[in-house]
Enzyme design. Structure first.
Site, PDB file in Angstrom:
ATOM      1  N   CYS A 187      19.088  13.866 -20.707  1.00  0.00           N
ATOM      2  CA  CYS A 187      19.401  14.318 -19.351  1.00  0.00           C
ATOM      3  C   CYS A 187      20.012  15.706 -19.516  1.00  0.00           C
ATOM      4  CB  CYS A 187      20.319  13.336 -18.630  1.00  0.00           C
ATOM      5  SG  CYS A 187      21.755  12.773 -19.569  1.00  0.00           S
ATOM      6  N   SER A 188      21.231  15.923 -19.081  1.00  0.00           N
ATOM      7  CA  SER A 188      21.878  17.225 -19.297  1.00  0.00           C
ATOM      8  C   SER A 188      22.607  17.238 -20.638  1.00  0.00           C
ATOM      9  CB  SER A 188      22.841  17.533 -18.146  1.00  0.00           C
ATOM     10  OG  SER A 188      22.128  17.688 -16.934  1.00  0.00           O
ATOM     11  N   GLY A 236      23.314  14.294 -22.290  1.00  0.00           N
ATOM     12  CA  GLY A 236      22.819  13.178 -23.089  1.00  0.00           C
ATOM     13  C   GLY A 236      23.764  12.017 -23.246  1.00  0.00           C
ATOM     14  N   ARG A 257      34.944   9.098 -17.104  1.00  0.00           N
ATOM     15  CA  ARG A 257      34.111   8.452 -16.089  1.00  0.00           C
ATOM     16  C   ARG A 257      34.851   7.324 -15.369  1.00  0.00           C
ATOM     17  NH1 ARG A 257      32.068  12.537 -16.438  1.00  0.00           N
ATOM     18  NH2 ARG A 257      30.044  13.081 -17.362  1.00  0.00           N
TER      19      ARG A 257
END
Length: 637
Positions: free
Chosen positions: A465-466, A468, A511
């Protein structure tokens, strides 16, 4: 919203209002009712736990939740039925330890010290308020009514579960501030509580300041986060470890063995080599594990140049999964740093060619699965990122949204659930507008495509993705769950999480937002992985050795801070901070209580590869998790 999903949610409704009064009217009654026995049967201090959905007091009916378990019902902190601590006590202001209080709850070891004790009122709705004590330990927030009260009410929530503390009421122009004035506590598991405060005398401000200091220590303390002593002192996991197994590394920390897992898959394929030197001390990439699997015929001295061309040095050689039958592989990385000038790196191009060549059953082209929407990947070029436009690769984009979109989607889902009742006609549209099920389907669709490429087409695939660490982990771990029955066992699932999420640097600390009131980096990326696992459990109920209860236990302990498993951002930090010496692993609890999490319908002879139906009608709301604190919801567990 499909008719099937509508039928799944027939017990819910939503009310809407902008007034503060409606806020407390629609708060989840997520407390427990402890109904005191009548005087001719027991003393006033004797309790029994009631699961009644409605209990009358003073001719006023109170509709309450039937929830009869805490956020960590599996732990030693579960409710102690009919039990209460009784000790001769000093005056309330002199109480310093929980054993001096008479609380209808069994506390965890290490939870002895009282951090805060305050007389408050807990409001169920605009008409129903209970007076009692608010008590904070290092682990949890407790509200309990007085022992002598006719109806006993208990609130029990881990501090790490609390997402936000807000002041409600008191605005100059509010026409309802006489009704609602206090503090609202929102939780990451969708619970919500409202505590009344008396106006004047700074009671609310003082209580809010104390709660913020104790619940969000990262935001309110200036400490060295690289110091193990200072860091772990902020979380209950350290206190729990000292009481449960001091000076011993518990078994959960040694469950995952990298060499053993790689050897199980690779089985001595000469095209790949297990390298324990290139990232020793995490010198090449500080968010990757210290052992990497590389193509045997690629000169490792060139990897430093490749790392400079990949975001956060997350090079595209890390083997996630290998098929011994077809030689197809799943590898992972971060985005290339092509930028607006469309830069290239010959070492990076050659490395991907070697990855493709290691699969003797496919052609010379490697398939690259970029989890991002193409527009997002193009936008990243302005910030120095980008995507591969290589002659020896095929590129596919998938529409999995960013962490910020996912956070907002979860917020909308929570907003639609917190006001649930029985007859609101907007519930289904609110759920649909949250896009939560749409995002779950998008992730499963990407994982299914990856499985199809590897299993049906025998292609090797690079996923990124960006950076990872978020969408990449979702796709690699879910595809491995579908491809490999080993990861569908109880131990295998924990190993999968250790491997694809923990050792490959998913930023759990950021997160989840442990101890931090800011939510700018929070995102339910790992929760979505658990949700997707639930979807697979529904479609293949005999293919998994573990049950849904395991998923809920993991989800609850994602936030609880009782264990150290999800406290830090990378394997490097866990090693340097000596997390296994300062905390216990969640997997230790699971291993010791193994029977709780076994699926009685498990059949290890089930389909070797799972090929799920990802049609929208097959995607179900995970009600036993998201709806468990909704009034009238009956859990199937």
């Amino acid at each position: 919203m499909t008719s099937n999903n509508k039928r799944d949610l027939t017990n819910t409704k939503i009310r809407r209002s902008n007034s503060h009064d409606s806020i407390v009217d629609t708060l989840h009654p997520t407390s427990r009712i402890l109904h005191s026995k009548s005087s001719n049967k027991a003393t006033s201090g004797s309790f029994e736990i009631k699961d009644d959905s409605s209990i009358s007091s003073s001719n006023e009916n109170i509709s309450m939740s039937n929830v009869a378990h805490s956020a960590l019902q599996h732990s030693q902190g579960a409710m102690s039925s009919g039990k209460i601590y009784r000790h001769s006590q000093p005056e309330p202001h002199a109480i310093k330890h929980t054993y001096e209080l008479r609380l209808p709850i069994k506390l965890l070891k290490g939870e002895e010290e009282i951090k805060l004790r305050e007389d408050v009122s807990y409001r169920i709705n605009s008409r129903t308020t209970y007076r009692g004590e608010l008590v904070l330990t290092k682990f949890r927030l407790i509200f309990a009514t007085k022992v002598s009260d006719k109806i006993q009410v208990l609130v029990d929530v881990p501090l790490g579960m609390i997402s936000q503390i807000e002041r409600i009421g008191g605005q100059v122009r509010s026409n309802i501030d006489d009704v609602s004035y206090g503090i609202e506590i929102n939780c990451k598991d969708f619970r919500c509580y409202f505590f009344d405060n008396t106006k004047g005398q700074n009671q609310r401000r003082n209580l809010l300041d104390q709660l913020t200091r104790l619940i969000f220590p990262i935001s309110t303390n200036k400490i060295d986060l690289t110091s193990p002593i200072q860091f772990f002192s902020l979380f209950f996991a350290s206190d729990y470890k000292k009481k449960m197994c001091p000076n011993v590394i518990d078994e959960g920390w040694i469950l995952y063995n990298k060499m053993k897992d790689y050897t199980r898959m690779q089985n001595c394929d000469p095209h790949w080599t297990i390298n324990a030197d290139i990232n020793k001390g995490y010198a090449l990439c500080d968010t990757y594990p210290d052992i990497l699997v590389l193509p045997s015929n690629f000169d490792t001295s060139r990897l430093s140049r490749v790392s400079e061309f990949r975001s956060r040095a997350r090079i595209p050689v890390v083997l996630s999964w290998y098929s011994r039958e077809t030689y197809a592989t799943i590898t992972r990385s971060s985005q290339p740093l092509t930028g607006l000038s469309n830069k290239t790196c010959e070492d990076d191009i050659d490395l991907l060619r070697k990855v493709a060549d290691a699969n003797v059953n496919q052609g010379p082209k490697l398939l690259i699965l970029d989890a991002r929407p193409k527009m997002h990947a193009m936008a990243n070029m302005a910030n120095g990122g980008g995507y591969e436009d290589y002659p020896n690769c095929e590129l596919e984009f998938h529409n999995i949204q960013s962490i910020h979109v996912m956070r907002e989607s979860l917020r909308k889902l929570q907003a639609s659930l917190r006001a649930v009742a029985y007859d609101d006609k907007t519930w289904f549209s609110d759920l649909e507008n949250s896009n939560w099920l749409f995002h779950i389907r998008a992730i499963l669709t990407g994982a299914f495509r990856l499985v199809s490429l590897v299993y049906n087409e025998k292609r090797s695939v690079l996923v990124h993705c960006s950076d990872g660490g978020d969408r990449t982990a979702q796709l690699t771990s879910l595809s491995m769950l579908m491809l490999d029955g080993h990861y569908r066992t109880l131990n295998g699932y924990m190993i999968l999480i250790e491997k694809e999420w923990l050792s490959f640097g998913h930023k759990f600390f950021l997160r989840i937002g442990h101890g931090d009131k800011s939510d700018s980096e929070r995102s339910p990326v790992f929760l979505q992985f658990l949700d997707c696992t639930f979807q697979l459990l529904q479609q293949f109920p005999s293919a998994f050795e573990f049950n849904e209860k395991l998923l809920i236990t993991i989800a609850d302990n994602l936030y609880s801070c009782q264990y150290g498993t999800f406290l830090l951002n990378s394997e490097k930090l866990r090693t340097e901070m000596k997390v296994s010496e300062h905390t216990m692993s969640l997997w230790t609890h699971v291993l010791r209580e193994r029977s709780l999490y076994l699926n009685p319908f498990y059949n290890d002879k089930i389909e070797k590869v799972l090929l799920p139906n990802n049609a929208i009608r097959q995607i179900k709301l995970w009600k036993n998790y998201y709806c468990r604190y909704v009034p009238s919801f009956k859990s199937s567990l």
